[in-house]
Design a protein around this motif. Structure first.
Motif, PDB file in Angstrom:
ATOM      1  N   GLU A   8       0.835  -1.198   0.000  1.00 14.00           N
ATOM      2  CA  GLU A   8       0.000   0.000   0.000  1.00 14.00           C
ATOM      3  C   GLU A   8       0.869   1.247   0.000  1.00 14.00           C
ATOM      4  O   GLU A   8       1.709   1.432   0.878  1.00 14.00           O
ATOM      5  CB  GLU A   8      -0.913  -0.009   1.227  1.00 14.00           C
ATOM      6  N   LEU A   9       0.655   2.092  -1.012  1.00 19.03           N
ATOM      7  CA  LEU A   9       1.483   3.286  -1.186  1.00 19.03           C
ATOM      8  C   LEU A   9       0.614   4.528  -1.361  1.00 19.03           C
ATOM      9  O   LEU A   9      -0.545   4.437  -1.780  1.00 19.03           O
ATOM     10  CB  LEU A   9       2.369   3.143  -2.430  1.00 19.03           C
ATOM     11  N   ALA A  80       5.791   5.793   1.007  1.00 19.61           N
ATOM     12  CA  ALA A  80       5.517   5.093   2.256  1.00 19.61           C
ATOM     13  C   ALA A  80       6.694   5.323   3.189  1.00 19.61           C
ATOM     14  O   ALA A  80       7.776   5.725   2.760  1.00 19.61           O
ATOM     15  CB  ALA A  80       5.317   3.596   2.005  1.00 19.61           C
ATOM     16  N   SER A  81       6.481   5.069   4.450  1.00 19.94           N
ATOM     17  CA  SER A  81       7.575   5.163   5.415  1.00 19.94           C
ATOM     18  C   SER A  81       8.403   3.885   5.371  1.00 19.94           C
ATOM     19  O   SER A  81       7.875   2.788   5.171  1.00 19.94           O
ATOM     20  CB  SER A  81       7.005   5.367   6.827  1.00 19.94           C
ATOM     21  N   VAL A 130       9.850  -1.383   2.526  1.00 23.56           N
ATOM     22  CA  VAL A 130       8.538  -1.152   3.139  1.00 23.56           C
ATOM     23  C   VAL A 130       7.998  -2.516   3.552  1.00 23.56           C
ATOM     24  O   VAL A 130       7.563  -3.298   2.707  1.00 23.56           O
ATOM     25  CB  VAL A 130       7.573  -0.462   2.150  1.00 23.56           C
ATOM     26  N   ALA A 155       6.520   8.825   4.711  1.00 27.95           N
ATOM     27  CA  ALA A 155       5.718   9.098   3.520  1.00 27.95           C
ATOM     28  C   ALA A 155       5.573  10.604   3.320  1.00 27.95           C
ATOM     29  O   ALA A 155       5.223  11.332   4.251  1.00 27.95           O
ATOM     30  CB  ALA A 155       4.348   8.440   3.645  1.00 27.95           C
TER      31      ALA A 155
END
Length: 210
Positions: A8-9, A80-81, A130, A155
C-alpha cells in the motif's frame, strides 16, 4: 501473489500525472517480468492540457531536451515510510524521444540495457524497504537525490526529482515493488491509497491529481 498481498502506497508526487503501463490493464504491466517489474506502473507529469510538453517539429521528427518537459525537476516523494536501502545518482538525463523515428532507434538498443542489469534500466533511483518489499522509484534527475542508504524516511519526504535517466523515453517516474532486483526477481502488486482512504490501482490513460 494475490491483491491482498499488495504493498500500500501513497502517490509519490503532487500535481497532475498521466498513468501509463498500469498493472490494472495487464500483468506483466511492462510486457516483462525481468527485474521484478511485473506490477510496475509509470506516471508522466502533465499540464492542464494533458500534455507532458508542447508538440514541436522536434517531437515529431527528432529528439527533445528533457528540460522542455513540464515535469522535469518536479519533486518525487516517498510513497511510504521505511528505510532507504539503495541509491544511485550520477546517471545522465538523456534526450527525450516521442517521435516514431527516435523511438524505433531507442527500441533497438534495449537489449544492451537489459544486459547491463537493473541499474541501467532504472537509471538514478531510490529503493525503500517497506515491510518485506523493496519499493523502487526510478528515472530520477541526475544530482537531485536527497537521501542515503540507511536513512529512515516518512511518507511524503522528498527523495529527489523527476528525470529522464535509465530506460526512459521522456521524464516520468517508474514505481514498483519486488522481493529483490535480480534478473529473475518476483514483482509484488501495488495499490495506491487516496487522501480519502480509497484503495485502487489507477488505469492507463487516467490523469491522477495529488
Amino acid at each position: 501473489m494475490s491483491a491482498a498481498d499488495a504493498v500500500e502506497l501513497a502517490l509519490p508526487f503532487t500535481g497532475r500525472w498521466l498513468v501509463q503501463n498500469s498493472p490494472a490493464a495487464r500483468v506483466p504491466s511492462h510486457g516483462t517480468t525481468l527485474f521484478g517489474t511485473s506490477h510496475a506502473i509509470d506516471f508522466v507529469p502533465v499540464g492542464e492540457d494533458g500534455r507532458s510538453a508542447p508538440r514541436t517539429l522536434r517531437s515529431v521528427f527528432g529528439t527533445e531536451r528533457p528540460e522542455s518537459f513540464i515535469g522535469f525537476g518536479r519533486p518525487i516523494l516517498a510513497p511510504a515510510s521505511g528505510e532507504v536501502v539503495s541509491v544511485l545518482d550520477g546517471e545522465s538525463d538523456h534526450v527525450a524521444r516521442r517521435s516514431v523515428i527516435a523511438l524505433l532507434g531507442y527500441a533497438l538498443s534495449q537489449p544492451s540495457r537489459v544486459r547491463r542489469g537493473a541499474s541501467a534500466i532504472a537509471g538514478n533511483h531510490v529503493v525503500i524497504r517497506v515491510g518485506g518489499a523493496l519499493v523502487l522509484l526510478a528515472h530520477l534527475r541526475r544530482g537531485s537525490i536527497r537521501v542515503r542508504p540507511g536513512q529512515r524516511v516518512t511518507a511524503g519526504d522528498v527523495l529527489g526529482e523527476c528525470g529522464n535517466s535509465g530506460n526512459s523515453t521522456e521524464p516520468h517516474v517508474h514505481v514498483q515493488a519486488s522481493e529483490s532486483f535480480g534478473r529473475n526477481a518476483r514483482g509484488i502488486p501495488l495499490v495506491f491509497t487516496s487522501a480519502a482512504g480509497a484503495r485502487r490501482v489507477p488505469e492507463n490513460g487516467e490523469i491522477v491529481v495529488a
